[in-house]
Write an enzyme that holds these catalytic residues in place. Structure first.
Site, PDB file in Angstrom:
ATOM      1  N   ARG A  23      32.388  37.997  45.655  1.00 41.92           N
ATOM      2  CA  ARG A  23      33.048  36.968  46.951  1.00 41.92           C
ATOM      3  C   ARG A  23      32.595  37.760  48.071  1.00 41.92           C
ATOM      4  O   ARG A  23      32.602  36.972  49.017  1.00 41.92           O
ATOM      5  CB  ARG A  23      34.383  36.718  46.442  1.00 41.92           C
TER       6      ARG A  23
ATOM      7  N   ARG B  91      28.507  30.077  43.712  1.00 37.89           N
ATOM      8  CA  ARG B  91      29.721  29.612  42.967  1.00 37.89           C
ATOM      9  C   ARG B  91      30.262  28.206  43.012  1.00 37.89           C
ATOM     10  O   ARG B  91      30.733  27.501  42.240  1.00 37.89           O
ATOM     11  CB  ARG B  91      31.058  30.601  43.331  1.00 37.89           C
TER      12      ARG B  91
ATOM     13  N   ARG C  96      31.598  45.000  40.192  1.00 39.85           N
ATOM     14  CA  ARG C  96      31.605  43.589  40.886  1.00 39.85           C
ATOM     15  C   ARG C  96      30.690  43.399  42.032  1.00 39.85           C
ATOM     16  O   ARG C  96      31.005  42.787  43.047  1.00 39.85           O
ATOM     17  CB  ARG C  96      33.045  43.473  41.548  1.00 39.85           C
TER      18      ARG C  96
ATOM     19  N   ASP D  59      32.952  37.661  32.338  1.00 44.34           N
ATOM     20  CA  ASP D  59      34.323  38.283  32.524  1.00 44.34           C
ATOM     21  C   ASP D  59      34.780  38.864  31.101  1.00 44.34           C
ATOM     22  O   ASP D  59      34.549  38.193  30.108  1.00 44.34           O
ATOM     23  CB  ASP D  59      35.350  37.352  33.103  1.00 44.34           C
TER      24      ASP D  59
ATOM     25  N   TYR E 127      46.368  41.194  28.826  1.00 47.49           N
ATOM     26  CA  TYR E 127      46.176  39.675  29.398  1.00 47.49           C
ATOM     27  C   TYR E 127      46.616  38.587  28.499  1.00 47.49           C
ATOM     28  O   TYR E 127      47.428  37.766  28.504  1.00 47.49           O
ATOM     29  CB  TYR E 127      44.852  39.373  30.058  1.00 47.49           C
TER      30      TYR E 127
HETATM   31  O1  CP3 Z   1      31.243  43.917  37.727  1.00 42.66           O
HETATM   32  C1  CP3 Z   1      30.754  42.874  37.907  1.00 42.66           C
HETATM   33  O2  CP3 Z   1      30.221  42.286  38.857  1.00 42.66           O
HETATM   34  C2  CP3 Z   1      30.486  42.007  36.589  1.00 42.66           C
HETATM   35  C3  CP3 Z   1      31.022  41.009  36.343  1.00 42.66           C
HETATM   36  C4  CP3 Z   1      32.705  41.075  35.884  1.00 42.66           C
HETATM   37  C5  CP3 Z   1      33.561  40.418  36.371  1.00 42.66           C
HETATM   38  N1  CP3 Z   1      34.684  41.067  35.900  1.00 42.66           N
HETATM   39  C6  CP3 Z   1      33.484  38.892  37.267  1.00 42.66           C
HETATM   40  C7  CP3 Z   1      34.529  38.572  38.085  1.00 42.66           C
HETATM   41  C8  CP3 Z   1      33.145  42.258  35.212  1.00 42.66           C
HETATM   42  C9  CP3 Z   1      32.498  43.391  34.746  1.00 42.66           C
HETATM   43  C10 CP3 Z   1      34.638  41.810  35.253  1.00 42.66           C
HETATM   44  C11 CP3 Z   1      35.623  42.548  34.506  1.00 42.66           C
HETATM   45  C12 CP3 Z   1      37.065  42.323  34.454  1.00 42.66           C
HETATM   46  N2  CP3 Z   1      37.468  41.076  34.711  1.00 42.66           N
HETATM   47  C13 CP3 Z   1      37.993  43.219  34.564  1.00 42.66           C
HETATM   48  C14 CP3 Z   1      37.780  44.684  34.284  1.00 42.66           C
HETATM   49  C15 CP3 Z   1      37.408  45.330  35.582  1.00 42.66           C
HETATM   50  C16 CP3 Z   1      38.470  45.654  36.457  1.00 42.66           C
HETATM   51  O3  CP3 Z   1      38.143  45.031  37.795  1.00 42.66           O
HETATM   52  O4  CP3 Z   1      39.498  46.204  36.597  1.00 42.66           O
HETATM   53  C17 CP3 Z   1      39.328  42.637  34.547  1.00 42.66           C
HETATM   54  C18 CP3 Z   1      40.681  43.177  34.421  1.00 42.66           C
HETATM   55  C19 CP3 Z   1      38.795  41.274  34.571  1.00 42.66           C
HETATM   56  C20 CP3 Z   1      39.815  40.121  34.481  1.00 42.66           C
HETATM   57  C21 CP3 Z   1      39.794  39.239  35.841  1.00 42.66           C
HETATM   58  N3  CP3 Z   1      38.796  38.580  36.306  1.00 42.66           N
HETATM   59  C22 CP3 Z   1      40.743  39.096  36.873  1.00 42.66           C
HETATM   60  C23 CP3 Z   1      41.947  39.948  36.797  1.00 42.66           C
HETATM   61  C24 CP3 Z   1      40.240  38.328  37.820  1.00 42.66           C
HETATM   62  C25 CP3 Z   1      40.839  37.772  38.987  1.00 42.66           C
HETATM   63  C26 CP3 Z   1      41.068  39.004  40.178  1.00 42.66           C
HETATM   64  C27 CP3 Z   1      39.756  38.686  41.091  1.00 42.66           C
HETATM   65  O5  CP3 Z   1      38.956  39.556  41.562  1.00 42.66           O
HETATM   66  O6  CP3 Z   1      39.574  37.255  41.580  1.00 42.66           O
HETATM   67  C28 CP3 Z   1      39.057  37.978  37.546  1.00 42.66           C
HETATM   68  C29 CP3 Z   1      38.007  37.178  38.496  1.00 42.66           C
HETATM   69  C30 CP3 Z   1      36.734  37.642  38.493  1.00 42.66           C
HETATM   70  N4  CP3 Z   1      35.929  38.131  37.463  1.00 42.66           N
HETATM   71  C31 CP3 Z   1      35.902  37.554  39.665  1.00 42.66           C
HETATM   72  C32 CP3 Z   1      34.417  37.971  39.350  1.00 42.66           C
HETATM   73  C33 CP3 Z   1      33.118  38.040  40.291  1.00 42.66           C
HETATM   74  C34 CP3 Z   1      36.182  36.748  40.873  1.00 42.66           C
HETATM   75  C35 CP3 Z   1      35.810  35.468  40.487  1.00 42.66           C
HETATM   76  C36 CP3 Z   1      35.953  34.553  41.779  1.00 42.66           C
HETATM   77  O7  CP3 Z   1      34.782  34.250  42.061  1.00 42.66           O
HETATM   78  O8  CP3 Z   1      36.702  33.797  42.240  1.00 42.66           O
END
Ligand code: CP3
Length: 345
Positions: free
Chosen positions: A27, A36, A23, A73, A150
């Site tokens: 944010r 964003r 990540r 994602d 999910y």
């Molecule tokens: O690592 C990286 O920066 C690469 C991009 C990436 C994202 N999500 C961007 C993201 C990767 C590799 C993921 C993987 C992901 N997504 C996983 C597996 C890894 C982990 O964290 O366990 C899972 C379970 C998801 C599903 C997901 N996406 C959830 C549950 C959420 C909401 C929780 C949160 O952190 O807001 C997301 C959103 C998400 N994916 C964001 C980002 C940068 C936040 C979105 C925002 O800008 O609001």
């Protein structure tokens, strides 16, 4: 000169471990929040190749990480298979769910995913042109089990209860979902590699809730099939597997799947992971991401501890899980400086 991450993935023990952060585009960075806002919402950002490439590059410019991870994602694949996907601010993802055989049959064929995912491949193409020559580009997908949790619940859950319930009540349907996801993941990753991804990572964030034979069938076996097929299609392609919170099941994961690197979370100590997991290949991890919030001496001490514990074998420094939005960007710099100045010899 071969890129440092590729050297570690090939099994080389380096004097300083290469570093990137799960990540890392996120944010906690003001420049991410600005881009964003320009995109509108998170999914619009994922499907906008120019802006998705921009946020991928931001942490590379700011910190000089050794790897960039594609901004996308894991839930884009179920969306590409036909489920509705949206994000509720402050809560997380929502999906239309799969509960019945008819729901599974209504999914689009795997070959159709590229109609939706085309912009993601375009992001990879831009990145492979624009990244510095020393930076490795990592593509990724969710592991079938984690993505299925999910799709079955329609949202994130603490204990993956709905997926476990479906597994108990209708194992055929449950396994049908995993099969579609396994095939879809292979096709999705294939296009990422064709577009320029140099490494692929499989995120199994909820692997830790599978036990015994279930872990073998639904975490290990899909990771093995995906890894083997990707390596058959792209000989020499390095694969990172992340069966998060696998505990004792981390042991033997390299050998059983063929993954070049196993990423470990911080529920195991680096000393334990060095002794039991790194003996079989490259390890990635595992500083607790809370240090990016709290900083200070503890951050420095624990970063040095992780570097030292893994210094006898191939290691890619990372957090145990993604960096959180409340992290301080200066703590990230302190972690990087500490990794690059820790002398282990
Ligand atoms: O690592 C990286 O920066 C690469 C991009 C990436 C994202 N999500 C961007 C993201 C990767 C590799 C993921 C993987 C992901 N997504 C996983 C597996 C890894 C982990 O964290 O366990 C899972 C379970 C998801 C599903 C997901 N996406 C959830 C549950 C959420 C909401 C929780 C949160 O952190 O807001 C997301 C959103 C998400 N994916 C964001 C980002 C940068 C936040 C979105 C925002 O800008 O609001």
């Amino acid at each position: 000169m071969t890129k440092t991450i590729l050297r570690a993935l090939a099994g080389e023990t380096l004097p300083t471990p290469p570093i990137w952060m799960m990540r890392q585009a996120g944010r906690y960075l003001p420049e991410y929040r600005a881009t964003r806002a320009q995109a509108g919402d998170f999914l619009s950002l994922c499907y906008n190749p120019e802006l998705a490439a921009e946020v991928t590059l931001q942490p590379i410019r700011r910190y000089g990480f050794d790897a960039a991870i594609l901004f996308a994602d894991i839930l884009l694949l179920p969306q590409a298979l036909g489920l509705d996907l949206w994000f509720v601010t402050g809560e997380g993802p929502r999906l239309s769910t799969i509960q019945t055989d008819a729901d599974l049959a209504a999914l689009k064929p795997v070959a159709a995913i590229h109609d939706t995912l085309g912009p993601v491949y375009e992001t990879v193409k831009i990145l492979s042109r624009e990244l510095p020559s020393e930076t490795t580009l990592i593509g990724f997908a969710g592991a079938p089990w984690t993505v299925a949790t999910y799709m079955i619940a329609g949202r994130g859950t603490k204990d993956q209860g709905p997926a476990h319930a479906l597994k108990a009540e209708n194992r055929k349907l449950f396994e049908g979902i995993l099969d579609v996801l396994t095939q879809g993941t292979i096709e999705y990753l294939t296009k990422q590699v064709e577009a320029g991804a140099e490494v692929v990572k499989i995120f199994d964030s909820w692997a830790g809730s599978l036990e015994g034979d279930d872990f073998r069938k639904y975490a290990l076996e899909p990771a093995r099939i995906i890894t083997q097929e990707m390596k058959a299609r792209f000989p020499g392609l390095p694969v990172i597997a992340f069966p998060r919170q696998a505990g004792e099941n981390y042991i033997g994961f390299h050998a059983a799947t063929g993954a070049d690197c196993v990423a470990v979370d911080d529920s195991v100590t680096p000393e334990w992971a060095a002794e039991h997991v790194q003996v079989s290949g490259c390890v990635q991890g595992n500083l607790a991401s809370s240090h990016m919030v709290t900083g200070g001496d503890a951050l420095v001490r624990e970063t040095q501890r992780v570097v030292k514990a893994f210094s006898k074998g191939p290691h890619i420094f990372n957090l145990g899980h993604g960096i959180t939005p409340d992290a301080d960007p200066e703590n990230v710099q302190l972690m990087i400086d500490t990794v690059r100045s820790t002398v282990t010899a």
